[in-house]
Design an enzyme around this catalytic site. Structure first.
Site, PDB file in Angstrom:
ATOM      1  N   GLU A  94       0.836  -1.205   0.000  1.00 39.90           N
ATOM      2  CA  GLU A  94       0.000   0.000   0.000  1.00 39.90           C
ATOM      3  C   GLU A  94       0.862   1.243   0.000  1.00 39.90           C
ATOM      4  O   GLU A  94       0.581   2.226  -0.658  1.00 39.90           O
ATOM      5  CB  GLU A  94      -0.822   0.075   1.287  1.00 39.90           C
ATOM      6  N   ASP A 119      -9.918 -11.446   4.617  1.00 37.52           N
ATOM      7  CA  ASP A 119     -10.220 -12.838   4.961  1.00 37.52           C
ATOM      8  C   ASP A 119     -11.310 -12.841   6.022  1.00 37.52           C
ATOM      9  O   ASP A 119     -11.674 -11.799   6.539  1.00 37.52           O
ATOM     10  CB  ASP A 119      -8.944 -13.530   5.485  1.00 37.52           C
TER      11      ASP A 119
HETATM   12  N1  SAH Z   1       2.781 -12.418   5.685  1.00 37.11           N
HETATM   13  C1  SAH Z   1       2.136 -11.163   5.857  1.00 37.11           C
HETATM   14  C2  SAH Z   1       1.906 -10.991   7.311  1.00 37.11           C
HETATM   15  C3  SAH Z   1       0.769 -10.121   7.557  1.00 37.11           C
HETATM   16  S1  SAH Z   1       0.235 -10.248   9.185  1.00 37.11           S
HETATM   17  C4  SAH Z   1       2.957 -10.083   5.165  1.00 37.11           C
HETATM   18  O1  SAH Z   1       3.473 -10.390   4.125  1.00 37.11           O
HETATM   19  O2  SAH Z   1       3.088  -8.954   5.607  1.00 37.11           O
HETATM   20  C5  SAH Z   1      -1.389  -9.769   8.963  1.00 37.11           C
HETATM   21  C6  SAH Z   1      -1.666  -8.326   8.726  1.00 37.11           C
HETATM   22  O3  SAH Z   1      -2.989  -8.203   8.248  1.00 37.11           O
HETATM   23  C7  SAH Z   1      -1.590  -7.502   9.980  1.00 37.11           C
HETATM   24  O4  SAH Z   1      -1.184  -6.206   9.635  1.00 37.11           O
HETATM   25  C8  SAH Z   1      -3.045  -7.519  10.490  1.00 37.11           C
HETATM   26  O5  SAH Z   1      -3.396  -6.266  11.017  1.00 37.11           O
HETATM   27  C9  SAH Z   1      -3.892  -7.827   9.268  1.00 37.11           C
HETATM   28  N2  SAH Z   1      -4.842  -8.942   9.317  1.00 37.11           N
HETATM   29  C10 SAH Z   1      -5.527  -9.402   8.235  1.00 37.11           C
HETATM   30  N3  SAH Z   1      -6.292 -10.455   8.536  1.00 37.11           N
HETATM   31  C11 SAH Z   1      -6.106 -10.699   9.858  1.00 37.11           C
HETATM   32  C12 SAH Z   1      -6.597 -11.705  10.744  1.00 37.11           C
HETATM   33  N4  SAH Z   1      -7.424 -12.659  10.328  1.00 37.11           N
HETATM   34  N5  SAH Z   1      -6.184 -11.673  12.033  1.00 37.11           N
HETATM   35  C13 SAH Z   1      -5.319 -10.712  12.452  1.00 37.11           C
HETATM   36  N6  SAH Z   1      -4.808  -9.758  11.641  1.00 37.11           N
HETATM   37  C14 SAH Z   1      -5.183  -9.726  10.353  1.00 37.11           C
END
Ligand code: SAH
Length: 245
Positions: free
Chosen positions: A12, A207
């Site tokens: 983003e 998700d």
């Molecule tokens: N592998 C990912 C990791 C992202 S962690 C990367 O490449 O960056 C997940 C991120 O999405 C966090 O910033 C969180 O705020 C958000 N998020 C999306 N779905 C989520 C869920 N089911 N539970 C907790 N955080 C979630």
């Protein structure tokens, strides 16, 4: 007035950096910050990093080192409220920390020494972000639903249907029914509360926080969420320049 735009996703942030006029990169606290102008408004862009502590450090640095006077946050989240679907957008009205538990010393979910469970977003900034979200999605010709309400944050990627259900039920029973779950917003809200800085946040639902959450996530981030965030922030920053009647 410097506006900070905090992204929870590197993808983003890149889209916004590309739009920046006279971009200048500054490193602080092991993080990269981008200063410049977006549609004539002075901004500082930052990648929040993941989790509450990392996001709090980024927010504090934005305020202390870069003089941010208002802060807007974009990212993705898991939809856990009824009817909050992948591809929808949630603008936060308030944040709660679902993993805060200092009971029995303090009531469950209460932030010790703050005497509260929730931190509210700034109403005017939140309304502007709500309007920008609707306009941004319209500009992409996408029929996504925009929700407005409580978001729960905690240091956990929620990726099991049973866990998501239990989390929603426990928060609801305590009077905090959340629309979505993510990992940073409540921390940013708390820091902004400490400094008296207006704060608003928007999350695209990537998700349903269920057993397929990790499958949906990477594809969604690159293909959908980054475009949403860019369209929404573009509208939001343009709106900052329109004189109030
Ligand atoms: N592998 C990912 C990791 C992202 S962690 C990367 O490449 O960056 C997940 C991120 O999405 C966090 O910033 C969180 O705020 C958000 N998020 C999306 N779905 C989520 C869920 N089911 N539970 C907790 N955080 C979630």
């Amino acid at each position: 007035m410097t506006t900070a735009i905090l992204s929870a996703l590197a993808e983003e942030q890149q889209g916004l950096i590309d739009l920046l006029r006279e971009p200048r990169r500054v490193t602080r606290a092991g993080r990269e910050f981008w200063l410049g102008e977006l549609h004539g408004t002075p901004v500082v862009l930052a990648f929040s990093r993941i989790g509450k502590v990392a996001a709090a450090t980024t927010t504090t640095t934005l305020i202390e080192a870069f003089g941010a006077q208002r802060l807007v946050f974009t990212g993705v989240a898991g939809g856990i409220g009824p009817g909050v679907q992948v591809g929808d957008v949630v603008v936060a009205s308030e944040f709660v920390q679902h993993d805060m538990d200092a009971s029995p010393l303090f009531p469950r979910y209460q932030i010790p020494l703050y005497d509260r469970e929730r931190f509210a977003c700034d109403i005017a900034l939140g309304d502007a972000l709500l309007a920008a979200s609707r306009a941004g999605l319209e500009s992409l010709a996408l029929p996504a639903t925009v929700h407005h309400g409580l978001i729960a944050s905690g240091d956990r990627f929620v990726s099991a249907a049973e866990e998501a259900r239990a989390l929603h039920a426990a928060l609801s029973a305590a009077g905090h029914p959340p629309l979505a779950v993510e990992m940073e917003g409540a921390a940013v809200a708390q820091v902004c509360h400490d400094y008296g800085i207006p704060f608003a946040a928007v999350r695209t639902i990537s998700d349903r926080a269920d057993d397929t959450a990790h499958v949906d996530f990477p594809k969604f981030v690159t293909e959908v969420a980054s475009r949403y965030a860019l369209a929404i922030i573009d509208e939001f920053v343009r709106g900052l320049n329109v004189p109030k009647r």
